[in-house]
Design an enzyme around this catalytic site. Structure first.
Site, PDB file in Angstrom:
ATOM      1  N   ASP A 191      11.636  -4.631  57.913  1.00 24.62           N
ATOM      2  CA  ASP A 191      11.920  -5.858  57.153  1.00 24.62           C
ATOM      3  C   ASP A 191      10.581  -6.382  56.648  1.00 24.62           C
ATOM      4  OD1 ASP A 191      13.415  -8.176  56.210  1.00 24.62           O
ATOM      5  OD2 ASP A 191      12.537  -9.289  57.862  1.00 24.62           O
ATOM      6  N   SER A 192      10.643  -7.408  55.817  1.00 26.45           N
ATOM      7  CA  SER A 192       9.412  -8.019  55.326  1.00 26.45           C
ATOM      8  C   SER A 192       8.688  -8.788  56.434  1.00 26.45           C
ATOM      9  CB  SER A 192       9.741  -8.992  54.189  1.00 26.45           C
ATOM     10  OG  SER A 192      10.627  -9.988  54.667  1.00 26.45           O
ATOM     11  N   CYS A 199      16.622  -5.443  55.846  1.00 29.47           N
ATOM     12  CA  CYS A 199      16.209  -6.462  54.890  1.00 29.47           C
ATOM     13  C   CYS A 199      17.188  -6.377  53.724  1.00 29.47           C
ATOM     14  CB  CYS A 199      14.792  -6.136  54.416  1.00 29.47           C
ATOM     15  SG  CYS A 199      14.220  -7.191  53.072  1.00 29.47           S
ATOM     16  N   ASN A 200      17.849  -7.475  53.433  1.00 31.63           N
ATOM     17  CA  ASN A 200      18.815  -7.458  52.326  1.00 31.63           C
ATOM     18  C   ASN A 200      18.134  -7.243  50.985  1.00 31.63           C
ATOM     19  OD1 ASN A 200      21.732  -8.572  53.278  1.00 31.63           O
ATOM     20  ND2 ASN A 200      20.114  -9.363  54.571  1.00 31.63           N
ATOM     21  N   THR A 201      16.951  -7.835  50.826  1.00 31.48           N
ATOM     22  CA  THR A 201      16.263  -7.732  49.540  1.00 31.48           C
ATOM     23  C   THR A 201      15.887  -6.269  49.272  1.00 31.48           C
ATOM     24  OG1 THR A 201      15.339  -9.891  50.103  1.00 31.48           O
ATOM     25  CG2 THR A 201      14.474  -8.817  48.136  1.00 31.48           C
ATOM     26  N   GLU A 237      10.236 -18.222  59.210  1.00 34.62           N
ATOM     27  CA  GLU A 237       8.943 -17.646  59.617  1.00 34.62           C
ATOM     28  C   GLU A 237       8.096 -18.704  60.339  1.00 34.62           C
ATOM     29  OE1 GLU A 237       7.435 -14.340  59.050  1.00 34.62           O
ATOM     30  OE2 GLU A 237       9.467 -13.648  58.582  1.00 34.62           O
ATOM     31  N   CYS A 272      20.703 -12.495  54.168  1.00 30.42           N
ATOM     32  CA  CYS A 272      19.270 -12.310  54.414  1.00 30.42           C
ATOM     33  C   CYS A 272      19.135 -12.261  55.927  1.00 30.42           C
ATOM     34  CB  CYS A 272      18.477 -13.485  53.843  1.00 30.42           C
ATOM     35  SG  CYS A 272      16.727 -13.470  54.338  1.00 30.42           S
ATOM     36  N   HIS A 294      16.916 -13.097  57.847  1.00 30.65           N
ATOM     37  CA  HIS A 294      16.310 -14.273  58.477  1.00 30.65           C
ATOM     38  C   HIS A 294      17.341 -15.368  58.775  1.00 30.65           C
ATOM     39  CE1 HIS A 294      12.503 -12.568  57.016  1.00 30.65           C
ATOM     40  NE2 HIS A 294      11.835 -13.507  57.661  1.00 30.65           N
TER      41      HIS A 294
HETATM   42  N1  DGL Z   1      14.771 -10.793  55.555  1.00 30.37           N
HETATM   43  C1  DGL Z   1      14.774 -10.314  54.246  1.00 30.37           C
HETATM   44  C2  DGL Z   1      16.121 -10.195  53.647  1.00 30.37           C
HETATM   45  O1  DGL Z   1      17.028  -9.908  54.383  1.00 30.37           O
HETATM   46  C3  DGL Z   1      13.671 -10.669  53.296  1.00 30.37           C
HETATM   47  C4  DGL Z   1      13.189 -12.045  53.250  1.00 30.37           C
HETATM   48  C5  DGL Z   1      11.979 -12.134  52.338  1.00 30.37           C
HETATM   49  O2  DGL Z   1      10.975 -11.494  52.656  1.00 30.37           O
HETATM   50  O3  DGL Z   1      12.031 -12.828  51.320  1.00 30.37           O
HETATM   51  O4  DGL Z   1      16.306 -10.363  52.471  1.00 30.37           O
END
Ligand code: DGL
Length: 273
Positions: free
Chosen positions: A14-15, A77-79, A156, A188, A190
């Site tokens: 993930d990011s 990570c969804n993105t 975060e 997401c 997070h």
């Molecule tokens: N947790 C990530 C997601 O699921 C990325 C969040 C990010 O880095 O903007 O999209």
């Protein structure tokens, strides 16, 4: 793959910290698997970046994990799933699992027909990946999508409740709550940490869908189908996991303990970016 191949770890990335919601579910559903997690803390957030940049970051992390001989790759990570999954599947010689399709399946199964909301980063929402996935499963469904770019920095920073989180949640979510949807995808990884605040704004009538559990379930099914599931031997010690951050490992460690309690003892540095 041979018996030794099923002993190989699963790569997860993930990011930043968000993918640990998927790790938590993988540990619960696949307790004998070894995991290597990369949080790209040097380059978080991915949400506002271009698809080209997110694809490049994702490829670099996948290349590292393949050098570590992972048997499967979970894009937690969804993105990154929304924009890089097809390219990763072409580039990787191991199965690659994303979070969008499993989340869309859970949402379509949970919805009672009044519509599904999707919240995510700017990148995920702009990609239209959830709308496509949900409409493939349930073509007549009303889907309303909303980007919530301030949610990732809140998580975060560990600002999971309190006035600021509530105000931001109300700002993004009140129009969705007023729209009458019955299901909301936390698109997401997070966002599950903000679920109490999100749930308060949306109200009891809206079911929140966390794609982490669905992604872990998809991973278990895939490993079983491919004969890659690691055997659980009675009396064997619990598997060891590795956690890497591309920057500021102490900060990552402190954050990771919010997600996984004592499971993270040490964080290595992976110099990317
Ligand atoms: N947790 C990530 C997601 O699921 C990325 C969040 C990010 O880095 O903007 O999209």
């Amino acid at each position: 793959m041979s018996a030794a191949a099923s002993d190989a770890p699963i790569g997860v990335f993930d990011s930043g910290l968000g993918g640990l919601t998927v790790v938590r579910e993988l540990m619960r559903q696949l307790p004998s698997e070894r995991l290597i997690y990369v949080g790209d803390t040097a380059r978080v957030p991915y949400g506002p970046k271009s698809p080209e940049t997110i694809c490049r970051y994702s490829r670099e992390i996948a290349e590292y994990l393949l050098r570590e001989r992972v048997k499967a790759l979970v894009v937690a990570c969804n993105t990154a799933t929304a924009v890089a999954l097809p390219a990763l599947r072409v580039a990787c010689p191991v199965p690659v699992i994303g979070v969008v399709d499993p989340g869309a399946r859970s949402a379509a199964a949970a919805s009672r027909g009044r519509g599904i909301g999707v919240i995510g980063t700017a990148g995920t929402i702009a990609s239209g990946a959830y709308e496509r996935a949900i409409r493939t499963l349930a073509p007549a469904t009303r889907v309303i999508a909303q980007a919530c770019p301030l949610f990732v920095p809140l998580v975060e920073e560990g600002w999971l409740d309190g006035d600021v989180a509530r105000l931001v949640a109300r700002h993004y979510l009140e129009p969705l709550a007023a729209s009458g949807i019955d299901t909301l995808v936390l698109g997401c990884t997070h966002y599950p940490l903000l679920a109490p605040v999100i749930g308060d704004v949306m109200g009891d009538g809206v079911r929140l869908i966390d794609s982490a559990a669905a992604a872990a379930d998809a991973t278990r099914t895939l490993l079983e189908r491919e004969g890659l599931r690691r055997e659980s031997l009675t009396g064997a010690p619990p598997p060891t996991h590795r956690f890497l951050a591309t920057d500021a490992p102490e900060r990552f460690l402190a954050g990771a303990r919010r997600f996984l309690d004592a499971a993270v003892e040490r964080v290595e540095v992976l110099p990317l970016g």
